[in-house]
Design a protein around this motif. Structure first.
Motif, mmCIF file in Angstrom:
data_model
loop_
_atom_site.group_PDB
_atom_site.id
_atom_site.type_symbol
_atom_site.label_atom_id
_atom_site.label_comp_id
_atom_site.label_asym_id
_atom_site.label_seq_id
_atom_site.Cartn_x
_atom_site.Cartn_y
_atom_site.Cartn_z
ATOM 1 N N TYR A 1 -26.098 56.563 -47.584
ATOM 2 C CA TYR A 1 -27.190 55.967 -46.801
ATOM 3 C C TYR A 1 -26.720 55.499 -45.435
ATOM 4 O O TYR A 1 -26.772 54.313 -45.112
ATOM 5 N N ASN B 1 -25.281 47.436 -47.519
ATOM 6 C CA ASN B 1 -26.631 46.855 -47.357
ATOM 7 C C ASN B 1 -26.752 45.944 -46.141
ATOM 8 O O ASN B 1 -27.238 44.826 -46.232
ATOM 9 N N ASN B 2 -26.259 46.396 -45.014
ATOM 10 C CA ASN B 2 -26.445 45.691 -43.750
ATOM 11 C C ASN B 2 -26.891 46.716 -42.726
ATOM 12 O O ASN B 2 -27.316 47.813 -43.104
ATOM 13 N N ASP C 1 -34.862 46.727 -44.994
ATOM 14 C CA ASP C 1 -33.763 45.991 -45.599
ATOM 15 C C ASP C 1 -33.272 44.841 -44.731
ATOM 16 O O ASP C 1 -33.349 43.696 -45.098
ATOM 17 N N GLN C 2 -32.769 45.216 -43.551
ATOM 18 C CA GLN C 2 -32.020 44.191 -42.840
ATOM 19 C C GLN C 2 -32.881 43.023 -42.398
ATOM 20 O O GLN C 2 -32.467 41.875 -42.458
ATOM 21 N N LYS D 1 -36.310 54.873 -47.755
ATOM 22 C CA LYS D 1 -35.675 53.731 -48.390
ATOM 23 C C LYS D 1 -36.673 52.593 -48.516
ATOM 24 O O LYS D 1 -36.828 51.997 -49.576
ATOM 25 N N HIS E 1 -24.912 52.487 -59.226
ATOM 26 C CA HIS E 1 -24.818 51.054 -59.059
ATOM 27 C C HIS E 1 -24.218 50.354 -60.250
ATOM 28 O O HIS E 1 -23.862 49.190 -60.192
ATOM 29 N N ASN F 1 -25.399 52.170 -47.158
ATOM 30 C CA ASN F 1 -26.679 51.571 -46.773
ATOM 31 C C ASN F 1 -26.559 50.776 -45.477
ATOM 32 O O ASN F 1 -26.891 49.605 -45.415
#
Ligand SMILES: *[C@@H]1O[C@H](CO)[C@@H](O)[C@H](O)[C@H]1NC(C)=O
Ligand SMILES: *[C@@H]1O[C@H](CO)[C@@H](O)[C@H](O)[C@H]1NC(C)=O
Ligand SMILES: *[C@@H]1O[C@H](CO)[C@@H](O)[C@H](O)[C@H]1NC(C)=O
Ligand SMILES: *[C@@H]1O[C@H](CO)[C@@H](O)[C@H](O)[C@H]1NC(C)=O
Length: 955
Positions: A168, A120-121, A737-738, A712, A25, A144
């Motif tokens: 991911y 990240n979605n 996450d989402q 996760k 990252h 992700n």
């Protein structure tokens, strides 16, 4: 018994992926000049492509794409960047915006696109091969999400690509060899997917590559020699795959490597002695869980930038010669499960070099062949140390009290060594300690009172030492304790009452093989969460307290080898979860209770007591190999294998009925009742109305969630997320996450008896769940973890303030926070209890109430705490007629008026009928009590029904 090590180490295993990912990252996106020129022109193709992109987004919580409309030029749309001159889309950046949907192939028409950032979605479906048309693309960040299918080989045409991030996701297939044409690629991250095949040597052509992260996939074969050609490589992560063979020598040429992560593969061979000179910039070196052999090279002492040294679970041998003094940044030294040790007198000298490692947090030397003493200098280790494990070695000598300076320690394991002397009083200084394992050593003296200062303690393991004196009552201050093991010591005196007040105890309380005296106090009834209670082989006496029946989580109950007397209390029938019950070598009298045959015991030892009378012949009593009743001179009967004398006077044989029988009889009773009602209705009721069918269909959709997503969500099942534990396993707090929703993930420990069954039962029950006050199950996961073990988990809504802990630890159904009807299934099933006859009784009761009221338990009228059971209960006795099914009778005024000319006989029967109805509803209510303990016993149900029926038939 030793504390479970596996959970602890698997934590580190999971870190293989995560430690690596964190580093990745650090790499920042190529800065792109964001422009927002108002332009009336613009390219229609781009506009259409963006609208097509928008159209495939199904959920947009932040209103990103929903704001994309023609009020503004698309270059001004949120997340869209255009080129300054041509007004063509150059970047789509909608990372971490909670989007759910698929990726439209139209994106392949954005021919000026240089950056596509969707990380990240929750994008699902395939990565469209049309992306291969984006010949200007430099950055593809899809990590992700939930992409499926393969990595499109067409990406090989995007010659400008520098960055491919698809980690991911749920990608399958091989890493396409076509990608070898991407000579500008610096970053390739495909970790945590399901990629297969070999890591082929085309990788060697990616000459600009700095980062290759492919951990947590299903890759096999050898590590290609060609990797050594990647002279710019700084990060190489191949952990958690099925790679085999030796590490090619060429890897040691990658002198710029900072991360080398190869854990969890099947690699063998030894490490190059010169590793410390050849890879001088290593920060993370992880090779655990392989088959490496040989010594740990002395040159590791040169790895001055090292942060993690993780070589656990290999076959490394010999003396630890590394001088850690120069490893100023080191945080984790994980050498566990090897064969390190030489037997030379100075082999613990490496410990003193550790004193210089001021950032050390984890020192784990578990299960090696280390011989020697712990030096006093151990107290000078880094104050940041949180985990110190030296268990399962050959260490001896006293425990230096300086160890109590390490005040940030959370876990201290010294078990399976031969330490002697006292446990230092200063142990009370370790206020953050959660697990203290000193078992199986030679510790003597008293258990210091100061142990009561360890208020965060979860597990205390002091068994198998030579500790004496009394058990300190201060232990009662450690109100988070899940396990106390004090077995095999010389402890004496009574068991302090404070121990029994620790209702946190949910795994084990083992005090066996000491010299404890006095009684088992009635306060034992606080241990409602405890799975194992072992007080065997002491000098305890008195009656078996009734309160024990409250310990309904018990699976293992060992009371043997004491002087308990009196009979087995009938209330113990509540211990439905009991598997092993040993009461041998006491002085118990009275009959062997029948109910023991109704508990699914796998072992029952009643030998050498004073039991009398007939030995039961049901359940566990049918299997001579799992019961023992020897040494009871006054018993008779039982199955023939027991070779007991026949009982002189055979008692009138109790009618033993299977549930099926009971149901048949009771349904028959009901039918009799209904038949009578019908004939009665003939003279009382003329009009027949059908109750409105309001039973709304309740079909909870349970989406399955993958192991990866749970991993996760819980930060790799991190101990920091652990919010509870019980005999079934553990509960973690997680964040999806989402949705950003906080959940509780209940992970079943499948090694424990019954856990798998419990998972199935819980799933089945919760599929039909319908109650507002019950915790809502969100999803379930039945999968295989990264170690190939079966993995089962349920995901619940998260309830803060500890109410969840009650759900996980407490399966007593009288718990406050949780009440209610779940259709026909007993509430306790929803809370994880095993299938029991109590549950059947519940279902039966609900059925009965349904027949009587004509309403399903899932009827829409039931809300706000009112359910079928409470409706019926409130109606007893006076208003029962009001809730009855109109099919059975109709009591509105008009009809009553119409019955004026009823015969006297008819009136008599009407009264009888009312009585009958009230009795049946009463039985229904008694059977469907929320708490299993309060429910009517099934044999009484039958008895009641029979007498109700008989009364009715008398006329
Ligand atoms: C377009 O989106 C903007 C921003 O959300 C909104 O204010 C506007 O009303 C929308 N226009 C139309 C025509 O829907
Ligand atoms: C853009 O892409 C889609 C799907 O890949 C295609 O059907 C369409 O015709 C293309 N062209 C334009 C001008 O939208
Ligand atoms: C995945 O995305 C979520 C947001 O959707 C974020 O909270 C989480 O940290 C991301 N995980 C990783 C490993 O980047
Ligand atoms: C066992 O109990 C009986 C009476 O209940 C008593 O007479 C006997 O002494 C007891 N035996 C032992 C060993 O305590």
């Amino acid at each position: 018994m030793s504390p479970s090590i596996s959970s602890f180490h698997s934590f580190h295993v999971q870190q293989v992926c995560f430690a690596f990912v964190i580093l990745l990252h650090v790499i920042t996106p190529t800065p792109l000049i964001a422009t927002a020129i108002k332009s009336t022109g613009g390219n229609e193709t781009d506009r259409l492509a963006l609208l097509a992109f928008k159209q495939k987004i199904m959920y947009d919580p932040q209103g990103v794409v929903s704001s994309w409309n023609d009020s503004f030029h698309f270059c001004e749309w949120d997340g869209v960047t255009c080129g300054r001159l041509h007004s063509r889309v150059t970047v789509i950046d909608v990372g971490s915006r909670g989007l759910v949907g698929t990726l439209s192939p139209y994106v392949g028409n954005l021919s000026f696109l240089r950056g596509l950032r969707l990380y990240n979605n929750t994008f699902k479906g395939e990565i469209p091969p049309e992306l291969g048309r984006l010949f200007r693309l430099r950055e593809l960040r899809l990590g992700n999400n939930s992409f499926e299918g393969g990595i499109p080989a067409t990406l090989s045409r995007c010659f400008e690509l520098k960055h491919i991030g698809v980690a991911y996701n749920n990608l399958i297939g091989k890493i396409p060899t076509e990608l070898s044409s991407l000579s500008k690629l610096t970053y390739l991250a495909v970790h945590v997917n399901n990629l297969t095949g070999e890591l082929s040597s085309f990788i060697g052509n990616l000459s600009s590559l700095k980062t290759l992260s492919a951990s947590c996939n299903l890759l096999e074969g050898a590590i290609p020699d060609a990797l050594g050609q990647l002279r710019n490589l700084t990060e190489l992560g191949l952990g958690e795959n099925s790679l085999s063979g030796m590490v090619p020598f060429s890897i040691y040429n990658l002198s710029t490597l900072t991360v080398l992560s190869l854990s969890d593969n099947q690699l063998h061979g030894s490490l190059q002695p010169g590793i410390g000179m050849m890879l001088p910039h290593l920060q993370i070196f992880e090779i655990s869980r392989n088959f490496f052999t040989g010594v740990l090279p002395l040159s590791i002492s040169n790895l001055s930038e090292l942060i993690t040294l993780q070589v656990g679970f290999n076959n490394f041998t010999g003396k630890i010669t590394i001088n850690f003094g120069g490893l100023k940044n080191i945080r984790r030294i994980l050498l566990y499960y090897n064969k390190l040790g030489s037997g030379e007198p100075d082999e613990m000298n490496f410990m003193s070099s550790l004193v210089n490692c001021s950032n050390l947090e984890y020192l784990e030397l578990t299960a090696n062949l280390l011989r020697g003493i712990l030096p006093n200098s151990i107290g000078n280790l880094s104050s940041k140390l949180v985990v110190l494990l030296v268990d399962q070695n050959f260490l001896f000598g006293t425990l230096p009290s300086t160890i109590c300076n390490l005040e940030n320690l959370r876990t201290l394991w010294l078990y399976y060594n031969t330490f002697r002397g006292i446990i230092p009083t200063a142990i009370g200084n370790l206020k953050k300690l959660q697990r203290l394992a000193l078992n199986t050593n030679d510790f003597s003296g008293k258990i210091p009172n100061s142990i009561g200062n360890l208020s965060l303690l979860l597990g205390l393991y002091l068994g198998n030492n030579r500790l004496e004196g009394t058990i300190p009552s201060s232990l009662g201050n450690c109100q988070k304790l899940l396990t106390i093991e004090l077995f095999e010591n010389n402890l004496s005196g009574t068991i302090p009452i404070q121990i029994f007040r620790l209702s946190s105890l949910s795994i084990e309380l083992s005090l066996s093989q000491n010299h404890l005296s006095g009684t088992l106090p009635s306060e034992v009834d606080n241990l409602i969460n405890l799975a194992t209670l072992d007080i065997s082989i002491n000098n305890l006496s008195g009656d078996i307290p009734n309160g024990l029946s409250k310990c309904t989580s018990l699976e293992f109950l060992h009371m043997e080898g004491n002087s308990f007397h009196g009979s087995i209390p009938a209330s113990l029938r509540a211990l439905k979860g009991l598997r092993v019950f040993d009461l041998s070598r006491n002085n118990i009298t009275g009959q062997i209770p029948e109910f023991l045959g109704q508990i699914a015991l796998t072992s029952l030892n009643l030998s050498f007591n004073n039991f009398e009378g007939e030995v039961p012949i049901t359940g566990v009593f049918t299997n001579a190999s799992v019961i023992s009743v020897a040494g009871n001179s006054r018993i008779c009967g039982g199955i023939s294998e027991l070779k007991l004398p026949r009982c002189a006077i055979k008692k009138s044989k109790e009618v033993k009925m299977s549930l099926a029988h009971i149901l048949i009889i009771s349904v028959a009773s009901i039918l009799v009742g209904i038949t009578l009602i019908s004939s009665f209705v003939f003279c009382w009721v003329k009009k027949k109305r059908k109750a409105p069918s309001t039973g709304s269909q309740m079909e909870e959709q349970f989406l399955r969630v993958s192991y990866q997503r749970l991993l996760k969500a819980t930060n790799g099942f991190s101990p920091d997320n652990l919010i509870g534990a019980g005999s079934f396993g553990y509960v973690y707090k997680g964040i999806f996450d989402q949705e950003g929703s906080t959940v509780a993930v209940k992970v079943f420990n499948l090694l424990r008896h019954g856990a798998s069954k419990s998972f199935m039962a819980e799933c089945e029950t919760l599929r039909n769940i319908r109650h507002r006050n019950l915790l809502k199950i969100i999803t379930s996961c039945s999968s295989v973890d990264f170690q190939g073990n079966d993995f089962r988990a349920l995901v619940y809504e998260f309830m803060p303030n500890g109410s969840l802990e009650r759900l996980t630890d407490t399966f007593q159904s009288s718990s406050n926070g949780i009440r209610g009807t779940i259709g026909y299934t007993a509430p306790e099933y929803g809370l994880g209890s095993e299938i029991s006859t109590d549950g059947d009784v519940y279902s039966y009761g609900i059925c009965l109430l349904e027949i009587m009221t004509g309403r399903r338990p899932t009827d829409g009228m039931f809300r706000d705490g009112i359910n079928l059971h409470s409706l019926a209960r409130m109606a007893i006795p006076d208003n029962v007629m009001e809730i009855l099914d109109q099919v059975l009778l109709n009591n509105n005024e008009e009809e009553v008026d119409a019955t004026e000319n009823m015969t006297r006989q008819c009136q008599n029967r009407a009264n009888k009928m009312k009585e009958f109805m009230v009795s049946v509803v009463k039985i229904g209510v008694a059977c469907s009590m929320e708490s299993p303990q309060e429910r009517m016993d099934i044999s009484n149900v039958v008895h009641e029904l029979e007498s109700v029926r008989d009364k009715l038939l008398q006329h």
